[in-house]
Design an enzyme around this catalytic site. Structure first.
Site, PDB file in Angstrom:
ATOM      1  N   TYR A 223     -13.349  -2.542  -9.205  1.00  0.00           N
ATOM      2  CA  TYR A 223     -12.169  -1.983  -8.535  1.00  0.00           C
ATOM      3  C   TYR A 223     -11.777  -0.674  -9.232  1.00  0.00           C
ATOM      4  O   TYR A 223     -11.609  -0.640 -10.462  1.00  0.00           O
ATOM      5  CB  TYR A 223     -11.004  -2.985  -8.584  1.00  0.00           C
ATOM      6  CG  TYR A 223      -9.706  -2.366  -8.106  1.00  0.00           C
ATOM      7  CD1 TYR A 223      -9.531  -2.078  -6.754  1.00  0.00           C
ATOM      8  CD2 TYR A 223      -8.691  -2.029  -8.984  1.00  0.00           C
ATOM      9  CE1 TYR A 223      -8.369  -1.474  -6.305  1.00  0.00           C
ATOM     10  CE2 TYR A 223      -7.516  -1.425  -8.543  1.00  0.00           C
ATOM     11  CZ  TYR A 223      -7.366  -1.151  -7.198  1.00  0.00           C
ATOM     12  OH  TYR A 223      -6.210  -0.539  -6.758  1.00  0.00           O
ATOM     13  N   HIS A 251       3.471   8.940 -13.551  1.00  0.00           N
ATOM     14  CA  HIS A 251       2.919   8.306 -12.347  1.00  0.00           C
ATOM     15  C   HIS A 251       3.570   8.976 -11.131  1.00  0.00           C
ATOM     16  O   HIS A 251       4.375   8.371 -10.415  1.00  0.00           O
ATOM     17  CB  HIS A 251       3.249   6.813 -12.403  1.00  0.00           C
ATOM     18  CG  HIS A 251       2.505   5.963 -11.420  1.00  0.00           C
ATOM     19  ND1 HIS A 251       2.864   4.674 -11.131  1.00  0.00           N
ATOM     20  CD2 HIS A 251       1.408   6.207 -10.664  1.00  0.00           C
ATOM     21  CE1 HIS A 251       2.030   4.155 -10.249  1.00  0.00           C
ATOM     22  NE2 HIS A 251       1.147   5.058  -9.937  1.00  0.00           N
ATOM     23  N   CYS A 275       5.015   1.291  -2.494  1.00  0.00           N
ATOM     24  CA  CYS A 275       6.441   1.468  -2.227  1.00  0.00           C
ATOM     25  C   CYS A 275       6.706   2.797  -1.516  1.00  0.00           C
ATOM     26  O   CYS A 275       7.826   3.304  -1.543  1.00  0.00           O
ATOM     27  CB  CYS A 275       7.254   1.395  -3.517  1.00  0.00           C
ATOM     28  SG  CYS A 275       7.340  -0.264  -4.199  1.00  0.00           S
ATOM     29  N   THR A 278       2.494   7.506  -1.416  1.00  0.00           N
ATOM     30  CA  THR A 278       1.556   8.388  -0.707  1.00  0.00           C
ATOM     31  C   THR A 278       2.133   8.815   0.642  1.00  0.00           C
ATOM     32  O   THR A 278       1.996   9.974   1.036  1.00  0.00           O
ATOM     33  CB  THR A 278       0.186   7.709  -0.531  1.00  0.00           C
ATOM     34  OG1 THR A 278      -0.271   7.318  -1.823  1.00  0.00           O
ATOM     35  CG2 THR A 278      -0.827   8.649   0.082  1.00  0.00           C
ATOM     36  N   ALA A 388      -6.797  -2.926   0.282  1.00  0.00           N
ATOM     37  CA  ALA A 388      -7.972  -2.144   0.724  1.00  0.00           C
ATOM     38  C   ALA A 388      -7.611  -0.662   0.658  1.00  0.00           C
ATOM     39  O   ALA A 388      -6.444  -0.297   0.862  1.00  0.00           O
ATOM     40  CB  ALA A 388      -8.337  -2.532   2.156  1.00  0.00           C
ATOM     41  N   ARG A 389      -8.608   0.173   0.363  1.00  0.00           N
ATOM     42  CA  ARG A 389      -8.286   1.586   0.095  1.00  0.00           C
ATOM     43  C   ARG A 389      -9.295   2.534   0.718  1.00  0.00           C
ATOM     44  O   ARG A 389     -10.364   2.127   1.158  1.00  0.00           O
ATOM     45  CB  ARG A 389      -8.236   1.811  -1.413  1.00  0.00           C
ATOM     46  CG  ARG A 389      -7.119   0.974  -2.059  1.00  0.00           C
ATOM     47  CD  ARG A 389      -6.594   1.579  -3.312  1.00  0.00           C
ATOM     48  NE  ARG A 389      -5.444   0.841  -3.815  1.00  0.00           N
ATOM     49  CZ  ARG A 389      -4.370   1.404  -4.321  1.00  0.00           C
ATOM     50  NH1 ARG A 389      -4.272   2.720  -4.389  1.00  0.00           N
ATOM     51  NH2 ARG A 389      -3.365   0.682  -4.779  1.00  0.00           N
ATOM     52  N   ARG A 420      11.277  -0.947  -4.614  1.00  0.00           N
ATOM     53  CA  ARG A 420      11.473  -1.819  -3.457  1.00  0.00           C
ATOM     54  C   ARG A 420      12.716  -2.643  -3.758  1.00  0.00           C
ATOM     55  O   ARG A 420      12.663  -3.640  -4.466  1.00  0.00           O
ATOM     56  CB  ARG A 420      10.227  -2.703  -3.328  1.00  0.00           C
ATOM     57  CG  ARG A 420      10.121  -3.531  -2.084  1.00  0.00           C
ATOM     58  CD  ARG A 420       8.782  -4.249  -2.070  1.00  0.00           C
ATOM     59  NE  ARG A 420       7.716  -3.340  -1.695  1.00  0.00           N
ATOM     60  CZ  ARG A 420       7.205  -3.274  -0.466  1.00  0.00           C
ATOM     61  NH1 ARG A 420       7.649  -4.065   0.486  1.00  0.00           N
ATOM     62  NH2 ARG A 420       6.240  -2.419  -0.195  1.00  0.00           N
TER      63      ARG A 420
HETATM   64  C1  SPV Z   1      -1.724   2.186  -8.151  1.00  0.00           C
HETATM   65  O1  SPV Z   1      -1.925   0.991  -7.927  1.00  0.00           O
HETATM   66  O2  SPV Z   1      -0.668   2.610  -8.637  1.00  0.00           O
HETATM   67  C2  SPV Z   1      -2.764   3.152  -7.813  1.00  0.00           C
HETATM   68  C3  SPV Z   1      -4.116   2.697  -7.639  1.00  0.00           C
HETATM   69  O3  SPV Z   1      -2.492   4.304  -7.769  1.00  0.00           O
HETATM   70  S1  SPV Z   1      -4.871   2.263  -9.119  1.00  0.00           S
HETATM   71  O4  SPV Z   1      -3.966   2.468 -10.211  1.00  0.00           O
HETATM   72  O5  SPV Z   1      -6.016   3.122  -9.259  1.00  0.00           O
HETATM   73  O6  SPV Z   1      -5.266   0.909  -8.961  1.00  0.00           O
HETATM   74 MN    MN Z   2      -0.647   4.724  -8.798  1.00  0.00          MN
END
Ligand code: SPV
Ligand code: MN
Length: 627
Positions: A223, A251, A275, A278, A388-389, A420
């Site tokens: 993953y 982040h 949350c 994106t 899923a991504r 949230r």
């Molecule tokens: C997150 O879950 O905050 C993400 C994806 O951006 S990852 O950290 O790569 O799993």
């Molecule tokens: Mn992230």
């Protein structure tokens, strides 16, 4: 010192050896040698970022079976992670902490020597029969104050392919750099794979971060959040470096908001996964600069930020033409995309929330899938995983911000935090000052956990700045430095709190539509540029109805009623006090040495709420506050 380059000659072809020899940094030779010595691959492939090599990596991802190209649209491939590797794995992701040092209890740590012994043991001969792929990249634009050099050794073609889409190529930068240039080093092995090319030893999955050598070890997983060293793993290394040097590694999504007369204002935002991060960065008509991680520096008194990545590993659930038109268009057009953990049927990817009926059979992360299939615990297997991504390069987006590669970054006008929160915070509010916003919206960020981390759905938790899982220094120090960072700026960004998840306390219904966030973003842009006034509430500055109503009409073509406004922006005193209680309890338990400034800000927030409650009752309408 051992001549690692010479030692590598025995393990590499002439061509690959030459590529390594062209890099003068002996630390690189040592790192590659040690990874190869430990994992014992059959051969080493060094990627110097030529188009041929990049194409070879993508092709090998398909030939090896880690990805499949059996999808109708050109450029599309899919990859599955194992059923036990569908999200970041908190339990096995640990910081290696030298004896005598300690981080907070809330941070996952293991004594360094013990952790190293364990992970070295698991990595031993892990690449036997396989190729070790060596990749170079940079976090942040090249030739910039922000740049961090990175080296990755992995035996996964899928990982090496993902790196290509997600990060800036770095071989040339390494070749030009001096012998002693600092870099982050990551070693990943998928470990033993089954016939579906999925890691099988999930009980032996370990992700350990050694900050004393800037090295990440990741074994028995695929993953991307666990395997690609440069997501949240190197973020932990960056946080230590940032706090030592007086900047921030966060982040963050970063977006360019387009205001009137060609004005553009950049806003950064931190949200826990799933949350709305994106989808905020991707709002139609605005520009996306970053969707996951930003570095932020004080450059000549101005708060400037860059995207450390150049691609997106985004959640695909709920992407549909109505709610996310920009990304939906990309995902349904030809072009290079890796889909992960979706359902495949009729050479098409399918996902939850795509707004069409899903097929009743297909192939997913559990193998052949059919409606009603259950897992070993008897739980129904969904057609596609919730986490899923899709993985894409950011430049394929029409709304990609033109400043993506600006070595100076962009000036941040605002920073927002959102979790949230069903009960307490209003949909958008502005902090009274840096300290208030950082503490009450960022440090007090509380969220219902979601599916992006394994086994943690549906519980309430504090997630400081949505980065708590990745903080690698004592939490009190992190918060103290953050507050200090803002004080040293000549122009401090405004700080906002957003909440896309507020519910009606009686009916349990969400009070906002998916798109309403666009109005909040536009309001923030106007606040940053002094275009509108606001109402002072006990928890922050809140918008005036008169300013929101035209925004709803212009942006969403929606009639925004006063009644809706009052419901959304009523200050819920007891819910806010209850939140404060939870936050304070968390701090008491986990951050005994918390800087007094945080306590002061929380105390003032409490006093304002109590006083307002005594005067106006438990639920205070914004109209009352205006009087
Ligand atoms: C997150 O879950 O905050 C993400 C994806 O951006 S990852 O950290 O790569 O799993
Ligand atoms: Mn992230």
């Amino acid at each position: 010192m051992k001549n690692y380059l010479a030692a590598l000659q025995a393990k590499t072809s002439n061509n690959d050896y030459e590529k390594l020899a062209a890099i003068k940094n002996t630390g690189v030779h040592k790192a590659v040698y040690e990874s190869a010595e430990l994992c014992n691959p059959d051969n080493i492939f060094v990627c110097s970022d030529t188009p041929d090599e990049v194409a070879y990596i993508r092709n090998m991802a398909i030939v090896s079976g880690e990805e499949s190209a059996a999808l109708a649209l050109p450029g599309h491939t899919f990859h599955f992670d194992g059923p036990h590797d569908q999200g970041r794995d908190r339990a096995v992701t640990k910081l290696l902490v030298p004896k005598g040092e300690s981080l907070n209890e809330a941070l996952n740590q293991i004594e360094r020597e013990e952790g190293l012994t364990e992970v070295h043991g698991l990595c031993k001969d892990a690449m036997e029969g396989r190729t070790m792929i060596v990749r170079f990249l940079t976090l942040g634009p090249i030739d910039s104050e922000f740049t961090i050099f990175c080296l990755e050794c992995t035996d996964s073609w899928y990982v090496a392919h993902s790196v290509d889409l997600l990060y800036r190529k770095g071989y040339e930068a390494f070749r030009k750099a001096g012998t002693g240039t600092e870099f982050f080093n990551t070693l990943h092995s998928a470990g033993k794979l089954n016939d579906n090319m999925v890691s099988v030893n999930h009980e032996k999955k370990r992700i350990y971060i050694d900050y004393t050598t800037n090295t990440v070890y990741s074994i028995n997983n695929q993953y991307a959040g666990n395997s690609i060293g440069f997501k949240k793993l190197a973020l932990r290394l960056a946080i230590r470096k940032a706090h030592k040097e007086g900047w921030l590694a966060e982040h963050f999504m970063i977006m360019g908001v387009n205001g009137p007369d060609g004005r553009k204002t950049y806003i950064a935002g931190a949200f826990p996964s799933a949350c709305g991060k994106t989808s905020t960065a991707m709002l139609p008509g605005e520009n996306i600069l970053a969707d996951d991680i930003g570095y932020v520096r004080n450059i000549d008194g101005v708060c400037r930020a860059v995207n450390i990545e150049s691609g997106i590993f985004g959640i695909i659930q709920d992407i549909n033409p109505k709610d996310d038109p920009v990304i939906h268009e990309i995902l349904t057009s030809p072009g290079e995309i890796i889909f992960t953990n979706i359902l495949v049927k009729d050479a098409r990817p399918w996902w939850l929330g795509m707004d069409v009926d899903l097929p009743e059979t297909g192939v997913n992360f559990t193998g052949e899938w059919f409606k009603g299939k259950t897992d070993e615990k008897g739980a129904e297997v969904p057609p596609a995983h919730k986490n899923a991504r899709y993985t894409i390069a950011q430049k394929v987006l029409a709304n990609c911000d033109p400043e993506l590669d600006n070595p100076k970054g962009v000036e941040l006008g605002g920073i927002l935090y959102g979790g949230r929160d069903y009960r307490s915070y209003v949909p958008v509010q502005q902090g009274f000052d840096w300290e208030h916003g950082i503490v009450c919206y960022g440090a007090a960020l509380e969220t219902e956990t979601t599916f992006a981390t394994i086994d943690a759905e549906g519980t309430h938790e504090i997630n400081i700045m949505s980065i708590q899982d990745f903080i690698s220094i004592p939490l009190e120090k992190y918060l103290h430095n953050y507050l200090q960072f803002g004080k040293k700026l000549d122009k401090t960004p405004l700080v906002f709190g957003v909440n896309y998840f507020l519910k009606d306390l009686k009916t349990g219904e969400y009070l906002n539509g998916h798109q309403d966030k666009h109005v909040w973003v536009k309001w923030m842009e106007m606040r940053i540029n002094n275009d509108v006034e606001a109402i002072k509430s006990p928890t922050g500055w809140i918008p005036k109805y008169e300013d929101l109503q035209p925004l709803f009409r212009e942006i969403l073509d929606k009639e925004y009623t006063k009644e809706d406004y009052i419901k959304q922006f009523t200050i819920r005193v007891s819910e806010n006090l209850a939140k404060l209680n939870r936050v304070e309890a968390f701090y008491h338990e986990n951050i005994p040495d918390l800087t007094s400034e945080v306590w002061r800000v929380l105390k003032e927030q409490r006093e304002r709420l109590v006083k307002a409650g005594e005067k106006n009752g438990d639920y205070i309408s914004p109209e009352t506050l205006m009087k």
